[in-house]
Design a protein around this motif. Structure first.
Motif, mmCIF file in Angstrom:
data_model
loop_
_atom_site.group_PDB
_atom_site.id
_atom_site.type_symbol
_atom_site.label_atom_id
_atom_site.label_comp_id
_atom_site.label_asym_id
_atom_site.label_seq_id
_atom_site.Cartn_x
_atom_site.Cartn_y
_atom_site.Cartn_z
ATOM 1 N N HIS A 112 115.354 -71.629 34.898
ATOM 2 C CA HIS A 112 114.794 -72.911 34.467
ATOM 3 C C HIS A 112 113.769 -73.451 35.466
ATOM 4 O O HIS A 112 113.920 -74.526 36.049
ATOM 5 N N PRO A 116 107.287 -72.709 34.821
ATOM 6 C CA PRO A 116 107.751 -71.430 34.298
ATOM 7 C C PRO A 116 106.607 -70.516 33.847
ATOM 8 O O PRO A 116 105.829 -70.911 32.974
ATOM 9 N N CYS A 152 108.339 -63.184 33.145
ATOM 10 C CA CYS A 152 109.494 -63.759 33.852
ATOM 11 C C CYS A 152 109.882 -62.883 35.041
ATOM 12 O O CYS A 152 110.146 -61.702 34.878
ATOM 13 N N PRO A 153 109.925 -63.458 36.221
ATOM 14 C CA PRO A 153 110.245 -62.672 37.419
ATOM 15 C C PRO A 153 111.722 -62.313 37.531
ATOM 16 O O PRO A 153 112.098 -61.588 38.445
ATOM 17 N N TYR A 154 112.563 -62.863 36.642
ATOM 18 C CA TYR A 154 114.002 -62.663 36.783
ATOM 19 C C TYR A 154 114.573 -61.815 35.650
ATOM 20 O O TYR A 154 115.771 -61.689 35.527
ATOM 21 N N ALA A 156 114.943 -62.573 32.711
ATOM 22 C CA ALA A 156 115.964 -63.440 32.134
ATOM 23 C C ALA A 156 115.934 -63.429 30.609
ATOM 24 O O ALA A 156 116.832 -63.959 29.981
ATOM 25 N N ARG A 157 114.899 -62.859 30.034
ATOM 26 C CA ARG A 157 114.759 -62.976 28.583
ATOM 27 C C ARG A 157 115.070 -61.690 27.840
ATOM 28 O O ARG A 157 114.837 -60.602 28.345
HETATM 29 S S1 SF4 Z 1 112.673 -67.393 31.385
HETATM 30 FE FE1 SF4 Z 1 112.178 -66.707 33.459
HETATM 31 S S2 SF4 Z 1 110.171 -67.641 33.913
HETATM 32 FE FE2 SF4 Z 1 111.032 -68.723 32.160
HETATM 33 S S3 SF4 Z 1 112.056 -70.494 33.068
HETATM 34 FE FE3 SF4 Z 1 113.590 -68.854 32.807
HETATM 35 S S4 SF4 Z 1 113.594 -67.789 34.767
HETATM 36 FE FE4 SF4 Z 1 111.726 -69.042 34.726
#
Ligand code: SF4
Ligand code: SF4
Lengths: 247, 405
Positions: A112, A116, A152-154, A156-157
């Motif tokens: 989050h 972003p 996204c660097p993590y 996460a998606r």
């Molecule tokens: S999806 Fe990835 S880039 Fe987007 S807010 Fe979450 S951690 Fe950050």
């Protein structure tokens, strides 16, 4: 400046709190904030965040992941997708220091971010950040281009690779769209706590804290003030809403 | 120079129908593949949550990049006022639009929700380089269409120069935009580099010209028209220069990356021990895509052979696809470095190199886009008066032989 450092943000928080505090006492303000009636838009008065104490997070424990699966209905619904294709809103990561061999464990989900990258790159605006800092995907205008996943660097998606059925009403998911941790927005909007945090606490690990980073009196803010907290890939200056201790 | 006469090709030979027929089959196969992917979802592809862009993107980005480069011939004639290139400017512009449409079709058909194209066209997030690209692509098609019309309509000829200028600048921005799709991805070690954008511009020059030369030589040969040595030799040398520039940029890109310690890992991966990606880079991009064509173009035994030039162009295209694969897939296969100094393990494939095996469907979709571009060109030269009746040296550049000797 967008790329606030921790310091900057706290200073800003201080000012904001002072400004708000002109009219109302802190306690009253807190009450006002949390009692946001249903249907009212999220405001930037709050910045929801999470703090994870890696020293309390057990290697091998998967309670937060299981809770998220149950709450949001992912994990068992994709039968045709390969494991690499299945959605994963939150995952447990085990870290072993290459030099010392020290082992750590932590949950990783959408951080989050305040700025972003997933929102910046999304061509349609489906990937969006609410005023209270929660980053979401609008499934109705997501075209499934996956640029946000690239950005996204993590990691996460997740992209949905097959048709799904039997979803939860509060967590719509759909073929050909992208999804990620919603910070259990449906719970937060009703004054609740994300499912992962709840289960971590219920099981007695107490490794996860949820709260308003803008409120200096919230437990999360107090803890951050006292013990500090790191961001993963802080070098990117994304000012994440999820912070880690003992990283 | 005499006035150039343009005429549609007859396009009723057996060869022409065979060509259109074969291309049509590939387009149909690509279309079916797209339907199959859309009907089932992306689980039938090799793309995953780890490697999210796959074969369709390799082809789509290649075609889009080549599209901008295919406009070279037109730009050189209008912007740099080189007369010898002028007769072929309309073909160059038409090819550019066709390649772009082919690439965009692949991109759109690969979307998770291709039927929401309207959404993509109406809802813009102006911070997104992707959204800007959509505007750039549409604008490119519009500008080049006007340009083609001005060139082909004799009365309007005088104005074509201005449209040529506009198209030239527009396409530079367009390729910069395409390169920036990757350049803006700070998250991934392989991409986060400003040099990406200019590198894409240079690559577009080489790939686009290679495709153009093939289309030009085929059109003339198969329609029985004359294409002078002068034209071929001139373009061939230009292609050589562009390939040299691509080599230079690849070198600069990897060297500047090596300069930053944080990039050593990904550089070693791409250049030394990345398995398929390393092989594709050295054998595909460098050897097949750059050195071999350079040799064919400049070696004195082959440099006057048209067959060698055709092979060189094909190699440049293969090398280009290989380079796109290395950039797009290789860049994703390399693990994201979230925790420096740690061994990372998780139930979501963190830490390790990600695998990707393209399936037939996604490869067919990519090839289908390529074929779609070519079939549109084939039809365009049949219905539009865009191909000079003769490109013989005596008609376009009577001084050629004298100069060359
Ligand atoms: S999806 Fe990835 S880039 Fe987007 S807010 Fe979450 S951690 Fe950050
Ligand atoms: S996949 Fe959806 S949310 Fe992600 S960038 Fe594309 S349109 Fe936006």
């Amino acid at each position: 400046m967008k790329q606030d450092t921790d310091m900057n943000r706290r200073r800003f928080l201080g000012q904001a709190a002072a400004a708000a505090g002109l009219a109302v006492a802190p306690g009253v303000m807190l009450y006002e904030v949390q009692a946001r009636p249903a249907g009212e838009a999220a405001t930037s008065k709050q910045r929801w965040g999470m703090l994870i104490d890696t020293t309390k997070c057990e290697v091998g424990c998967n309670d937060c992941v299981t809770a998220c699966k149950t709450e949001n209905g992912w994990g068992a619904s994709e039968t045709k997708s390969s494991t690499e294709q299945q959605a994963q809103w939150i995952r447990k990561v085990k870290l072993t220091d290459k030099q010392t061999g020290h082992v750590q464990s932590l949950p990783l989900m959408c951080q989050h971010c305040e700025t972003p990258p997933c929102v910046d790159v999304c061509p349609t605006g489906a990937s969006m950040k609410r005023a209270d800092g929660i980053v979401l995907v609008d499934k109705h205008i997501c075209i499934g281009c996956r640029y946000c996943m690239m950005a996204c660097p993590y990691k996460a998606r997740s992209f949905i690779h097959e048709s799904l059925s039997g979803q939860k009403a509060h967590a719509p998911r759909g073929l050909g769209t992208v999804e990620s941790c919603t910070l259990c927005v449906h719970r937060v909007d009703k004054d609740g706590t994300p499912a992962c945090v709840e289960s971590c606490n219920a099981k007695g690990h107490k490794a996860m804290y949820f709260g308003d980073l803008n409120d200096p009196n919230s437990e999360i803010s107090k803890r951050l003030k006292e013990f500090g907290g790191q961001q993963i890939r802080a070098d990117l200056g994304l000012n994440t809403g999820v912070r880690y201790q003992g990283l | 120079m005499k006035a150039i006469r343009y005429r549609e090709i007859d396009g009723n030979s057996l060869g022409y129908f065979a060509l259109v027929g074969i291309l049509g089959l590939i387009v149909a196969a690509g279309g079916l593949a797209a339907l199959y992917m859309e009907h089932n979802g992306h689980w039938v592809t090799g793309m995953t949550n780890q490697v999210v862009w796959g074969m369709p993107h390799v082809f789509a980005v290649f075609l889009i990049v080549a599209a901008s480069g295919a406009l070279n011939v037109a730009s050189i004639s209008s912007v740099f006022n080189k007369k010898a290139y002028k007769p072929l400017a309309p073909l160059s512009a038409i090819l550019a639009v066709c390649l772009l449409l082919g690439g965009l079709t692949v991109l759109v058909l690969d979307l998770g929700q291709p039927d929401r194209l309207v959404v993509a066209m109406t809802k813009y997030n102006f911070k997104s380089i992707f959204a800007w690209n959509m505007i750039l692509y549409n604008g490119f098609i519009a500008i080049v269409a006007v340009y083609i019309w001005l060139m082909m309509e004799r009365k309007m000829n005088v104005y074509s120069k201005y449209a040529g200028f506009a198209a030239f600048f527009w396409r530079l921005i367009l390729t910069t935009g395409t390169g920036s799709i990757f350049g803006f991805i700070v998250a991934r070690q392989a991409y986060d580099a400003a040099i990406m954008a200019p590198m894409f511009v240079i690559m577009s020059f080489a790939y686009g010209l290679a495709v153009f030369m093939l289309v030009m030589m085929a059109s003339y040969k198969w329609s029985g028209r004359e294409l002078g040595e002068g034209t071929i030799q001139r373009m061939k040398s230009l292609l050589g220069v562009f390939i040299g520039a691509v080599l230079y940029f690849l070198l600069a890109y990897h060297l500047t990356n090596l300069y930053g310690t944080e990039n050593h890992g990904v550089e070693a991966f791409l250049l030394v021990d990345g398995g398929i990606y390393t092989k594709l880079f050295w054998y595909g991009t460098i050897l097949i895509g750059c050195l071999a064509p350079l040799f064919l173009i400049f070696c004195r035994f082959t440099k006057n052979s048209n067959t060698a030039i055709v092979i060189a162009c094909i190699l440049v295209i293969l090398g280009g696809l290989s380079q796109m694969y290395v950039i797009i897939i290789g860049g994703q296969a390399y693990p994201m470095e979230m925790f420096p100094g740690k061994i990372v393990e998780s139930g979501f494939f963190d830490g390790g190199v990600k695998s990707y095996t393209p399936t037939l469907a996604e490869t067919l979709l990519g090839l289908g886009g390529f074929a779609l571009a070519l079939i549109m060109v084939s039809l365009a030269v049949k219905v539009l008066r865009c191909l000079p009746v003769s490109m013989a040296d005596k008609d376009v550049d009577p001084h050629y032989k004298a100069e060359a000797k």
